[in-house]
Design an enzyme around this catalytic site. Structure first.
Site, PDB file in Angstrom:
ATOM      1  N   ASP A  60     -31.987 -40.886   5.670  1.00 54.70           N
ATOM      2  CA  ASP A  60     -32.095 -42.091   4.863  1.00 54.70           C
ATOM      3  C   ASP A  60     -32.378 -43.275   5.774  1.00 54.70           C
ATOM      4  O   ASP A  60     -32.265 -43.172   6.996  1.00 54.70           O
ATOM      5  CB  ASP A  60     -30.867 -42.307   3.974  1.00 54.70           C
ATOM      6  N   TYR A  88     -32.427 -46.784   7.986  1.00 56.45           N
ATOM      7  CA  TYR A  88     -31.433 -47.557   8.730  1.00 56.45           C
ATOM      8  C   TYR A  88     -30.748 -48.529   7.772  1.00 56.45           C
ATOM      9  O   TYR A  88     -31.393 -49.093   6.887  1.00 56.45           O
ATOM     10  CB  TYR A  88     -32.101 -48.346   9.849  1.00 56.45           C
ATOM     11  N   PHE A 115     -37.233 -43.509  11.471  1.00 54.17           N
ATOM     12  CA  PHE A 115     -37.046 -43.783  12.910  1.00 54.17           C
ATOM     13  C   PHE A 115     -37.645 -45.116  13.373  1.00 54.17           C
ATOM     14  O   PHE A 115     -37.344 -45.569  14.474  1.00 54.17           O
ATOM     15  CB  PHE A 115     -37.590 -42.636  13.777  1.00 54.17           C
ATOM     16  N   HIS A 142     -31.395 -32.975  16.401  1.00 57.63           N
ATOM     17  CA  HIS A 142     -31.683 -34.368  16.067  1.00 57.63           C
ATOM     18  C   HIS A 142     -31.613 -35.227  17.333  1.00 57.63           C
ATOM     19  O   HIS A 142     -30.807 -34.957  18.224  1.00 57.63           O
ATOM     20  CB  HIS A 142     -30.661 -34.869  15.039  1.00 57.63           C
TER      21      HIS A 142
END
Length: 222
Positions: free
Chosen positions: A62, A64, A75, A184
């Site tokens: 989801d 930031y 990202f 991740h």
């Protein structure tokens, strides 16, 4: 709303009962609390990377959830915002993999304009509350986009970082595509297989082997 060639593939989602319910939920959230990204940026991943131009897909979770960060690409943050820790690690791996210098910003629009779809599976979030819009319907919408990508009759690279992204692998059964998986890039997990995974060089090698231009991964300083 989405107006480019994505509309033919996923436009029907906007008329489905789940999306109408999602729309009302999101509208209420924007009217009553602080929500990210700005409403005009929700579909930026689709606006900036038309379906016909997608060569690479990076799947996030989801947006930031701190002020000024999210602008609709997983990202990525706006140019004036401090680079988040996960993106710091992405840049470190990019440096080790391809020798790119580490830039002074986290604005990844350059990637989107080269055919990298940076798709969060949930497209909105309440301020300072990670995963607060999870399970409200966005996942069904973005799954429809992933299925549309899977059936494209051309090579596409799917980069799946972390377990939530890797759960989408079951939808990816087209033998023309390349699937790259790793931990991740979060500081909590990057040392468990993200560092050293070399996704950027693998992506470019695959694209070139299939007659496509490689990605220029270098983000310039601002």
């Amino acid at each position: 709303m989405i107006e480019n060639d994505w509309l033919a593939e996923i436009g029907a989602e906007f008329q489905k009962p789940y999306y109408r319910k999602l729309y009302e939920f999101v509208k209420t959230e924007y009217n009553t609390t602080q929500v990210f990204p700005p409403a005009d940026d929700i579909f930026n991943a689709f606006h900036l990377t038309p379906l016909s131009q997608v060569k690479v897909v990076i799947i996030g979770q989801d947006p930031y959830h701190d002020v000024g960060q999210a602008h609709g690409l997983c990202f990525s943050v706006k140019p004036e915002v401090k680079i988040p820790p996960s993106l710091v690690n992405i840049y470190k791996e990019l440096h080790d993999d391809l020798g790119c210098y580490i830039p002074n910003n986290g604005y990844l629009v350059k990637w989107a304009r080269q055919g990298i779809l940076m798709l969060n599976t949930v497209l909105t979030v309440r301020a300072h509350m990670a995963n607060s819009h999870r399970g409200k319907g966005w996942e069904e919408f973005t799954d429809a986009a992933i299925r549309a990508l899977n059936k494209q009759d051309r090579p596409v690279v799917f980069i799946l970082w972390g377990r939530p992204a890797q759960m989408k692998k079951k939808m990816l059964d087209n033998p023309k595509h390349l699937i790259l998986q790793a931990a991740h890039p979060s500081p909590l997990s990057a040392h468990n297989g993200f560092f050293g995974s070399r996704p950027f060089s693998q992506t470019n090698q695959f694209l070139q082997e299939n007659g496509l231009d490689p990605i220029d991964w270098q983000i310039e300083n601002i």
